[in-house]
Each structure stands twice: as C-alpha cells, then as structure tokens.
Design an enzyme around this catalytic site. Structure first.
Site, PDB file in Angstrom:
ATOM      1  N   LYS A  35      45.495  33.985  37.182  1.00  0.00           N
ATOM      2  CA  LYS A  35      45.788  34.403  38.555  1.00  0.00           C
ATOM      3  C   LYS A  35      44.693  33.993  39.539  1.00  0.00           C
ATOM      4  CE  LYS A  35      44.054  39.160  38.137  1.00  0.00           C
ATOM      5  NZ  LYS A  35      42.969  39.118  39.094  1.00  0.00           N
ATOM      6  N   THR A  36      43.433  33.956  39.089  1.00  0.00           N
ATOM      7  CA  THR A  36      42.354  33.545  39.995  1.00  0.00           C
ATOM      8  C   THR A  36      42.547  32.096  40.417  1.00  0.00           C
ATOM      9  OG1 THR A  36      40.839  35.087  38.907  1.00  0.00           O
ATOM     10  CG2 THR A  36      39.852  33.387  40.290  1.00  0.00           C
ATOM     11  N   ASP A 218      44.587  40.760  45.674  1.00  0.00           N
ATOM     12  CA  ASP A 218      44.479  40.683  44.215  1.00  0.00           C
ATOM     13  C   ASP A 218      44.486  42.095  43.627  1.00  0.00           C
ATOM     14  OD1 ASP A 218      44.144  39.626  41.701  1.00  0.00           O
ATOM     15  OD2 ASP A 218      42.001  39.197  41.928  1.00  0.00           O
ATOM     16  N   GLU A 219      44.834  42.228  42.349  1.00  0.00           N
ATOM     17  CA  GLU A 219      44.831  43.515  41.633  1.00  0.00           C
ATOM     18  C   GLU A 219      45.609  44.576  42.417  1.00  0.00           C
ATOM     19  OE1 GLU A 219      43.854  43.511  38.723  1.00  0.00           O
ATOM     20  OE2 GLU A 219      42.129  42.216  38.413  1.00  0.00           O
ATOM     21  N   GLN A 249      48.532  46.724  33.702  1.00  0.00           N
ATOM     22  CA  GLN A 249      47.082  46.952  33.716  1.00  0.00           C
ATOM     23  C   GLN A 249      46.678  47.966  34.793  1.00  0.00           C
ATOM     24  OE1 GLN A 249      44.485  43.401  32.804  1.00  0.00           O
ATOM     25  NE2 GLN A 249      46.352  42.286  33.322  1.00  0.00           N
ATOM     26  N   ARG A 607      41.399  41.966  26.072  1.00  0.00           N
ATOM     27  CA  ARG A 607      40.037  41.474  26.361  1.00  0.00           C
ATOM     28  C   ARG A 607      39.598  40.502  25.264  1.00  0.00           C
ATOM     29  NH1 ARG A 607      40.700  41.566  30.812  1.00  0.00           N
ATOM     30  NH2 ARG A 607      42.751  42.319  30.197  1.00  0.00           N
TER      31      ARG A 607
END
Length: 649
Positions: A35-36, A218-219, A249, A607
């Site tokens: 996504k970044t 974002d997020e 998330q 992770r």
C-alpha cells in the site's frame, strides 16, 4: 514517472488504485500488499498528470515515521516539488493550521502542546483544588476526557447522568479552562479545535477545502470520530478522497478507532469505487494461509483473502510448555542456537507484563535485546526539564512548564511559595508567569523566597530578551544567540548539570548526560537545517514525536506487544502466551469483543516473513497466583495442513 513504468512494476489492482484519482476511492489493502508503494505512485501520478500545484495534495499517515518514509520516496520520484505537498500526520497537520489560525478561536499562535504527562499534572492540580484526589486518579480522568474529545464531544456538550459523571464533567470543564489560560492544547485538542475553527469560520474551511483538492488517508481503519469528521469536512468540496486501510487490522478501539469508518465508507460516498489489494509480498504461503484461516472467523469484515506467489516455506510451529518460565527460557535458548541475525527476530506478546520473564531470560542467557514501547526519549525527566525551559521562552503562559522548572535546579522556591503565588494569580486573573513578576507585591511570602523568585525571573527575562533579539521568537533578528547556547547556559551557568552530579549514582548521571547530549545534537541539527530557527516550530516537531523508531541496524532481538508490532515485519516471529484469558484477553471474552482480539492475532501472524513460532504455557502466574491455563481458541482455528502442533512438553 511514465505510465508504462508504473504498469511494469505493479499488479493490476495496484495499477487501478494509482490511476483512479478523481472521486471517492476506498482501497482495501491487506497486510504486506504494497500500500505504501500505491500511495507513493498515486501521489506522483496526480502531480504529474493533473498538472496541479503540489501543495493541493494532502497525504495523511498515522506516524511520523510513515510520513517521513513517504516524503523520501516521493522526493526521489519528483524532486524538490514534493516539498510543498502536505505529507503529514493528523496532529502535525492540525498543529500547522492552528499556528496560523489559533487567534481566531481565542488562543495565541505561540501555544504549547501538552503531552500526557503535562496533562496529568494539570488534572492532578484540579483534583487537589477540588479535593477529589481520593475519588479519581489523574490517568483515569485523562482517559475519560480523551475518549470524549476523540468523539468530538466538548465539556459543555457532555450529558452527565450520574453524580460521578457530573464531577467528571466539572473536571473536564476546568481542565479545558486551565489549558486555555496556559495557551496550551493537548493532543486531542489539536483535532477538535480545528473542527471548531472550521465550523465557526466557514471562510477558513473553504480556504483548506480549496487547498486540499486531492486527499489520501492511510490506515483509515484506525481513524476515530473526530478524524472522520475532519476529513469529511476537508473533502466535502472536491470529493477527491482516497482512503486506504484494512479492516482486518483494526486493533485500536481502545484509542477510539471506529472500524465502521472504513466498512461504511460507501454509505457516506455512494459513488465510491472499491479496489482490493489481495496479493501479499511479505509472508510465505503457510504463514499467510494460517492468518487467512483465523481471520475468516470474524463476522464483521469485508470479504477478502490474501494470496502470495511465495513458496509454502516452513510450517507454522506451535508448542505448549508446562510453565511460563519454561516457555520464556525455551524461546530464548532456541533463538541463541538458530541461524537468524538477532535484528531479524521478534518476540510478540499481548500485555507489557509478559516482558518480565522474557527480559530475565535474555539477561540470564546473555541474549542482546531491546524493548519497543519503553519510555519515549522526550518523556525522560532531564529532557522534559530542559524542554520546559524552552517552552516558557516561547509561551510564558504555560504554567505547567513554569512550575516544572521554577525550582529545578533547587533555588529555595518551595511548593508553599508556588501555591501562594498561584492563589494570587487566580485572584488577580493573571497568568502564573505574570504573578511571578509581581512576587514582591505578595505579602505572605518570605523575603528569602521573594529574593529567590526575583533572581529566577530576572534570569528568564534576560534569556527571553536575548532570544527575541536573536530572532528565535520573531521573524527577524541578529542571530547573536542560539537555542543550543541557551541550553548550555541552563546546564552550566544555571547549574542544572551540577545538580545531576549530586545524584551519587555515576551510571544514572552518565545516562542522563548522554540523553542531554542527544537533545543538544537534535537542536544543533535543527538549527543547521533551518535557515531561520523558530522555537515554536522546533517545540512542535518534538511534541508530535510518536515514539522512538526501531533501529534495525542494532544486532539484538526485539521484544514488543502485538499492538506495537503493527506495520513492522521480521524474518522470524514468536507469538508467546497464546492462552485463553490472556490472548484473547479475559475482558474481551466478558465484553464479547473477541473479534478485535482475532484481528490482533491476524496482525501478529502477518508480521512474520519466513518463520512463525507460537507458544503457550499450561501454568502462568496471574495476579500473584499460579493459574492453570488452556491454549487460545485461535490455535484451534489454524488448520493442521499449515501448522505443526505439539501439546506435551
């Protein structure tokens, strides 16, 4: 960047997200789905193909680290033009807006930003004044106030239904009044005050709606109510809003995050386009399939399933140990005898309390480690003391900072004297700083205390004059005196360092001295990077630091809570303490909120890049008693074809 280049390096869903720039867009971006990269190229594409001024682009992230990373990536792609883009966090954006417009809502533009410790001190003062110390703890009151502010509810708008709530409303009201007197905002204020500004001054709102023609967040699954309101107001005119996130998330409801903001996005923007990024570039397929199997048990979620082109890799490994001590020792010993570099290994746990056994085992077996989520650099006493000296130069109305350093180092101005001066200030309707300047007019204070107070104020006023003349507080100046020189004077002339030397603990002194040296380095670096050093800008930057970045180059393993691990990745991950009542937590079970715990489990699993180890214990010390435990329900949700389970040790 040329269109053909973007198409070559991205998958079809990513390309579609980059090229969809007009109108509302929701991008569901699964863990490790790039996504970044999408946000970076989308920002670049808007600039290059829409031919607009880069200042019309707003990209909001949740951490300073993420904002910095995005800035650096975009600068590499489009150069100096990127510097006028607003690539920032919610709090930094709002602080910047308030620096320009705070006067419109009654504040001065040189306001202070209070951290949690400053706010607690202010609340403690109010509790003492109202004789409520035995009824409430400062941290609980602050949590109550923060929960209301994140919902956009001001004190006068809160409807109390019980006597306790009435008292809390009373404290909230007084707290806000004290903040106003001190010309200070707490973190939550930065957002709620901008919303207030926009509502009361439509022309100011119009200015920023016109400025931010393209907005990206974002997020988005982590946004709370006031953040939702703020973004909705800014996007109302052009509706070119792109939100990126993953409901799977969403793990911060305890901070006010509302998962409905992302799940109901189409409700607020019926013509919104939805794109799902479902290709994971991080984890092996066994790890990813385990995560998918767990999260699909949640009922409140958007339907999606991550895939990967990576090989299956090692199976996820689960082992149950007899005791929590055995669990900790076994994990540490295994790390010592495996091939991974220490920096590539992380041990994750549900609660901070679990770190004790792991730390003890690391020390016992000489395994280098670091704990993430420890004391923030800017919260250390010596750093807060020196920053308080800077704050009263920038904002003399800041009573919390004045009280912090009035007798630091000791100068015979005790609590009784300060209390009398505060009473005088309240009776005269003036700030504590102004009352200190009038200390000779307060009859109940001893000559010795008056003399000490006058000496202190003369010193501070001298430095305020020197720094004003130098241009640190004003636009122009002769640059004859710098902030690092001022800090040096505090350390040596005022005697702060000499008092530290009297601690009779060489190790503590050494640590504090190193911290002070680090602060000096930060100041000098800032002075050298800015053409004109402005004190309020420096204070704002350090006030909004969300935490210490992980130094991955250091050769040691990482210990951290699952919440702290979000956004990070490691080649090998251990998730320890996977037991009912611990993970999922007993409170989530009682309150029927296991779905958020399951999302936290999903975050922990994803992770891991190459190897994931899950452990539990049959016995654990809880609240001072050894208690029998059973494996977490989440382990039962992990299919045997992806995980090897061993229950008897």
């Amino acid at each position: 960047m040329k269109t053909i280049d973007i198409i070559k390096i991205m998958n079809p869903a990513q390309v579609e997200a980059v090229f969809t720039v007009d109108g509302p867009l929701l991008v569901f971006a699964g863990a490790g789905s790039g996504k970044t990269r999408v946000l970076t190229y989308r920002t670049t594409y808007i600039f290059e193909h829409k031919k607009i001024d880069p200042s019309h682009i707003l990209a909001i992230t949740f951490t300073n680290k993420a904002a910095k990373e995005m800035k650096e990536r975009i600068e590499k792609l489009i150069g100096e033009d990127s510097k006028s883009m607003w690539i920032t966090t919610f709090h930094s954006m709002c602080a910047r807006i308030l620096r320009k417009h705070a006067h419109s809502i009654g504040y001065k533009n040189n306001f202070s930003i209070y951290d949690t410790d400053d706010s607690k001190l202010l609340i403690q003062k109010i509790l003492k004044y109202k004789s409520y110390q035995k009824i409430f703890l400062p941290k609980d009151v602050l949590s109550f106030v923060s929960s209301l502010k994140t919902k956009g509810i001001r004190a006068k708008e809160y409807f109390a239904t019980t006597n306790t709530e009435e008292k809390l409303k009373e404290i909230y009201t007084e707290y806000d009044e004290e903040l106003f007197k001190n010309n200070a905002f707490d973190f939550d204020d930065l957002l709620i005050k901008v919303v207030q500004l926009f509502r009361e001054y439509p022309t100011v709102l119009d200015e920023y709606q016109e400025l931010f023609q393209y907005i990206m967040v974002d997020e988005y699954q982590d946004t709370n109510e006031i953040q939702f309101i703020l973004i909705s107001m800014l996007a109302e005119k052009y509706k070119n809003i792109c939100v990126v996130g993953d409901d799977d998330q969403s793990i911060y409801s305890f901070r006010g995050a509302n998962i409905k903001n992302i799940l109901d996005f189409q409700k607020y923007y019926p013509d919104a386009k939805i794109i799902k990024l479902e290709e994971n570039y991080r984890s092996s397929s066994n790890i990813l399939n385990t995560a998918n199997a767990v999260i699909k048990n949640n009922k409140v979620r958007s339907i999606k399933s991550l895939t990967t082109t990576r090989s299956p890799g090692k199976k996820v490994y689960y082992q149950n140990y007899k005791t929590a001590t055995t669990e900790a020792n076994s994990v540490v010993l295994e790390i010592l005898h495996k091939l991974y570099d220490y920096r590539d290994v992380a041990i994750l746990y549900r609660t901070n309390a679990q770190s004790r056994l792991l730390e003890e085992s690391c020390i016992k077996h000489n395994l280098p480690y670091r704990i993430i989520g420890g004391l923030n650099f800017y919260k250390r006493k010596e750093i807060k003391d020196l920053i308080a000296y800077l704050k009263i130069i920038a904002n003399p109305s800041d009573a919390v900072s004045v009280k912090r350093i009035i007798n630091t180092p000791k100068r015979n101005i005790g609590d009784t004297t300060v209390s009398k001066i505060e009473t005088y200030a309240k009776s005269k309707g003036i700030t504590l700083y102004k009352a200190l300047l009038q200390v000779e007019d307060i009859p109940s204070i001893s000559k010795k205390a008056v003399s000490a107070t006058c000496d202190f104020m003369n010193t501070i006023e001298e430095y305020r004059y020197k720094l004003t003349k130098s241009g640190v507080l004003d636009i122009s100046g002769d640059n004859s005196y710098s902030i690092h020189e001022y800090l040096n004077d505090i350390l040596y002339k005022i005697g702060y360092l000499a008092e530290l030397e009297n601690l009779n603990d060489s190790e503590t002194y050494k640590n504090k001295e190193e911290n002070i040296e680090e602060l000096m380095s930060k100041v000098i670096e800032f002075e050298e990077s800015e053409k004109t050093f402005k004190l309020d800008k420096f204070l704002e930057e350090i006030a909004l630091v969300s935490g210490v970045d992980i130094e991955t180059e250091i050769e040691r393993i990482t210990l951290m809570t699952l919440h702290s691990a979000k956004g990070l990745e490691f080649k090998k991950v251990y998730i320890v303490g996977m037991e009912e009542g611990l993970f999922p937590s007993i409170n989530s079970i009682i309150e029927n909120n296991v779905e958020e715990e399951r999302r936290l489990c999903y975050v922990g699993i994803t992770r891991a890049i190459d190897e994931l180890i899950i452990t539990s214990a049959s016995e654990r010390m809880i609240n001072g008693r050894i208690q029998k435990t059973k494996p977490s329900r989440f382990i039962n949700e992990m299919p045997d074809k992806y995980i090897q389970k061993i229950y008897s040790v």
